[in-house]
Design a protein around this motif. Structure first.
Motif, short mmCIF file in Angstrom:
data_model
loop_
_atom_site.label_atom_id
_atom_site.label_comp_id
_atom_site.label_asym_id
_atom_site.label_seq_id
_atom_site.Cartn_x
_atom_site.Cartn_y
_atom_site.Cartn_z
N GLY A 1 4.89 70.75 -38.72
CA GLY A 1 6.32 70.54 -38.44
C GLY A 1 6.84 71.29 -37.23
N GLY A 2 5.94 71.67 -36.32
CA GLY A 2 6.37 72.32 -35.09
C GLY A 2 6.49 73.84 -35.18
N ARG A 3 6.35 74.42 -36.39
CA ARG A 3 6.46 75.88 -36.52
C ARG A 3 5.08 76.50 -36.37
NH1 ARG A 3 9.48 73.53 -40.46
NH2 ARG A 3 7.85 73.83 -42.01
N ASP A 4 4.54 76.47 -35.14
CA ASP A 4 3.15 76.88 -34.92
C ASP A 4 3.01 78.29 -34.38
OD1 ASP A 4 3.68 76.66 -32.13
OD2 ASP A 4 3.31 74.52 -32.25
N GLY A 5 4.08 78.88 -33.88
CA GLY A 5 3.99 80.22 -33.33
C GLY A 5 3.09 80.31 -32.12
N GLY A 6 2.84 79.17 -31.46
CA GLY A 6 2.00 79.18 -30.26
C GLY A 6 0.61 78.60 -30.47
N VAL A 7 0.22 78.32 -31.73
CA VAL A 7 -1.10 77.77 -32.04
C VAL A 7 -0.94 76.57 -32.96
CG1 VAL A 7 -3.35 78.22 -33.10
CG2 VAL A 7 -2.22 80.02 -31.79
N ASP A 8 -1.61 75.45 -32.62
CA ASP A 8 -1.57 74.25 -33.47
C ASP A 8 -2.81 74.14 -34.35
OD1 ASP A 8 0.92 73.05 -32.64
OD2 ASP A 8 -0.04 72.67 -30.71
N LEU A 9 -3.98 74.40 -33.74
CA LEU A 9 -5.24 74.29 -34.47
C LEU A 9 -6.10 75.54 -34.23
CD1 LEU A 9 -6.27 70.68 -33.30
CD2 LEU A 9 -4.99 71.25 -35.36
N VAL A 10 -6.86 75.89 -35.23
CA VAL A 10 -7.89 76.93 -35.06
C VAL A 10 -9.22 76.25 -35.33
CG1 VAL A 10 -8.87 79.07 -35.92
CG2 VAL A 10 -6.39 78.84 -35.71
N ILE A 11 -10.07 76.15 -34.31
CA ILE A 11 -11.35 75.48 -34.46
C ILE A 11 -12.48 76.52 -34.42
CG2 ILE A 11 -10.49 73.32 -33.52
CD1 ILE A 11 -11.82 73.99 -30.86
N THR A 12 -13.47 76.32 -35.28
CA THR A 12 -14.59 77.26 -35.37
C THR A 12 -15.89 76.51 -35.15
OG1 THR A 12 -13.34 78.48 -37.05
CG2 THR A 12 -15.67 79.03 -36.80
N ASP A 13 -16.70 76.97 -34.19
CA ASP A 13 -17.97 76.29 -33.92
C ASP A 13 -19.05 76.76 -34.88
OD1 ASP A 13 -18.83 78.77 -33.02
OD2 ASP A 13 -18.72 78.25 -30.89
N LYS A 14 -20.26 76.25 -34.71
CA LYS A 14 -21.35 76.54 -35.64
C LYS A 14 -21.79 78.00 -35.60
CE LYS A 14 -23.07 71.79 -35.53
NZ LYS A 14 -24.18 70.87 -35.12
N ARG A 15 -21.46 78.68 -34.53
CA ARG A 15 -21.80 80.12 -34.40
C ARG A 15 -20.73 81.01 -35.02
NH1 ARG A 15 -22.54 80.28 -28.05
NH2 ARG A 15 -20.60 79.09 -28.33
N GLY A 16 -19.63 80.38 -35.46
CA GLY A 16 -18.54 81.15 -36.06
C GLY A 16 -17.51 81.62 -35.06
N GLU A 17 -17.60 81.13 -33.82
CA GLU A 17 -16.67 81.53 -32.78
C GLU A 17 -15.38 80.71 -32.88
OE1 GLU A 17 -18.05 83.12 -28.65
OE2 GLU A 17 -17.69 80.97 -28.45
N LYS A 18 -14.25 81.41 -32.98
CA LYS A 18 -12.97 80.74 -33.18
C LYS A 18 -12.21 80.54 -31.86
CE LYS A 18 -12.02 82.44 -37.87
NZ LYS A 18 -11.05 83.20 -38.69
N THR A 19 -11.56 79.38 -31.77
CA THR A 19 -10.73 79.06 -30.60
C THR A 19 -9.34 78.63 -31.08
OG1 THR A 19 -12.65 78.29 -29.34
CG2 THR A 19 -10.47 77.59 -28.56
N ALA A 20 -8.31 79.23 -30.50
CA ALA A 20 -6.92 78.85 -30.79
C ALA A 20 -6.54 77.71 -29.86
CB ALA A 20 -5.99 80.04 -30.59
N VAL A 21 -6.06 76.61 -30.43
CA VAL A 21 -5.74 75.42 -29.64
C VAL A 21 -4.23 75.13 -29.69
CG1 VAL A 21 -6.15 72.94 -29.31
CG2 VAL A 21 -7.99 74.42 -30.17
N GLN A 22 -3.65 74.93 -28.53
CA GLN A 22 -2.25 74.49 -28.43
C GLN A 22 -2.25 73.09 -27.86
OE1 GLN A 22 0.89 73.96 -29.24
NE2 GLN A 22 1.55 76.04 -28.82
N ALA A 23 -1.68 72.12 -28.61
CA ALA A 23 -1.65 70.71 -28.18
C ALA A 23 -0.26 70.36 -27.69
CB ALA A 23 -2.06 69.81 -29.34
N LYS A 24 -0.18 69.70 -26.53
CA LYS A 24 1.09 69.28 -25.96
C LYS A 24 1.03 67.80 -25.58
CE LYS A 24 3.35 73.19 -26.11
NZ LYS A 24 4.50 73.32 -27.03
N CYS A 25 1.68 66.96 -26.37
CA CYS A 25 1.73 65.53 -26.08
C CYS A 25 2.97 65.26 -25.23
CB CYS A 25 1.77 64.75 -27.39
SG CYS A 25 1.54 62.97 -27.20
N TYR A 26 2.81 65.37 -23.92
CA TYR A 26 3.92 65.28 -22.99
C TYR A 26 3.82 64.02 -22.11
CZ TYR A 26 5.39 70.19 -23.71
OH TYR A 26 5.87 71.37 -24.22
#
Length: 244
Positions: free
Chosen positions: A95-120
């Motif tokens: 609902g837009g209350r992301d605090g700067g992060v939309d998705l947290v993706i984790t690869d097979k090595r366990g490394e996390k990436t914070a993703v911000q998506a902007k549909c502009y």
């Protein structure tokens, strides 16, 4: 004496004329103001609202062009994309209350990436403040890396900030290319309103007896293992599910 009487009569006549003329001027001013107010009124806009929290079913989203998606639908499309590419995905921004992060993706090595998506829209570029918010917010989600995915582009200052703080970014044509090479996103050339309405009517008829606890209808979705389940049509505002 006669002259004095004629002077008084003249004054009276002038006062009467002044009384008649002045109200008519006021009326003209009021009419002028009314016209100005009517001219200022803005026509109702029927344009597509990207900022809407509406999120249609996955089948519909996979057939939508990027310029016909809401922000919530773009986030959902990226969730499906990253899951199919071997990431574990946690949807943060509801609902837009992301605090700067939309998705947290984790690869097979366990490394996390914070993703911000902007549909502009193309002319609406990502500002430097978005980059700064992501840099600060990624620590709250225990992420090492950060990524901005936008359908438009970044401003010059935003690019500099991203390069300085090692924020990766996908923009415009790159996003389109990655999603098309994935193979599951096939945007339709048909009129979206007509196609979407028919799709939603079919889904609605199929699940008319299946209701979520929030009262909304439930639609069929698929998880990472391609197993079907019922998901609330009010997603992402409601995330309740049921087994098929």
């Amino acid at each position: 004496m006669n002259e004095f009487i004629w002077i008084i009569i003249g004054v009276v006549i002038l006062l009467v004329i002044a009384g008649i003329v002045q109200p008519s001027k006021k009326k003209k001013r009021r009419n002028s103001n009314t016209r100005k107010k009517q001219a200022i009124k803005k026509p109702a806009s029927n344009s597509f609202n990207r900022s809407s929290s509406t999120c249609r079913s996955d089948d519909v989203i996979l057939a939508l062009p990027l310029d016909k998606m809401t922000g919530a639908e773009f986030e959902r499309l990226l969730t499906l994309y990253f899951r199919d590419n071997g990431y574990t995905v946690r949807e943060v921004g509801v609902g837009g209350r992301d605090g700067g992060v939309d998705l947290v993706i984790t690869d097979k090595r366990g490394e996390k990436t914070a993703v911000q998506a902007k549909c502009y829209a193309d002319h609406n570029k990502v500002q430097v403040m978005t980059v700064r918010e992501l840099v600060g917010a990624k620590r709250n989600h225990d992420c090492i890396l950060s990524l901005i995915v936008t359908t438009s582009d970044l401003t010059g200052p935003a690019r500099k900030e991203a390069d300085q703080f090692k924020v990766d970014y996908w923009h415009g044509g790159l996003v389109d290319s990655k999603l098309r090479s994935w193979g599951k996103w096939v945007p339709s050339n048909k009129k979206i309103k007509t196609a979407t309405t028919k799709k939603e009517q079919t889904l609605s008829n199929a699940v008319s007896n299946v209701k979520c606890s929030c009262g909304a209808a439930m639609v069929k979705r698929k998880n990472k293992a391609e197993s079907e389940f019922w998901g609330c049509s009010n997603f992402p505002n409601c995330r309740k599910t049921k087994a098929v």
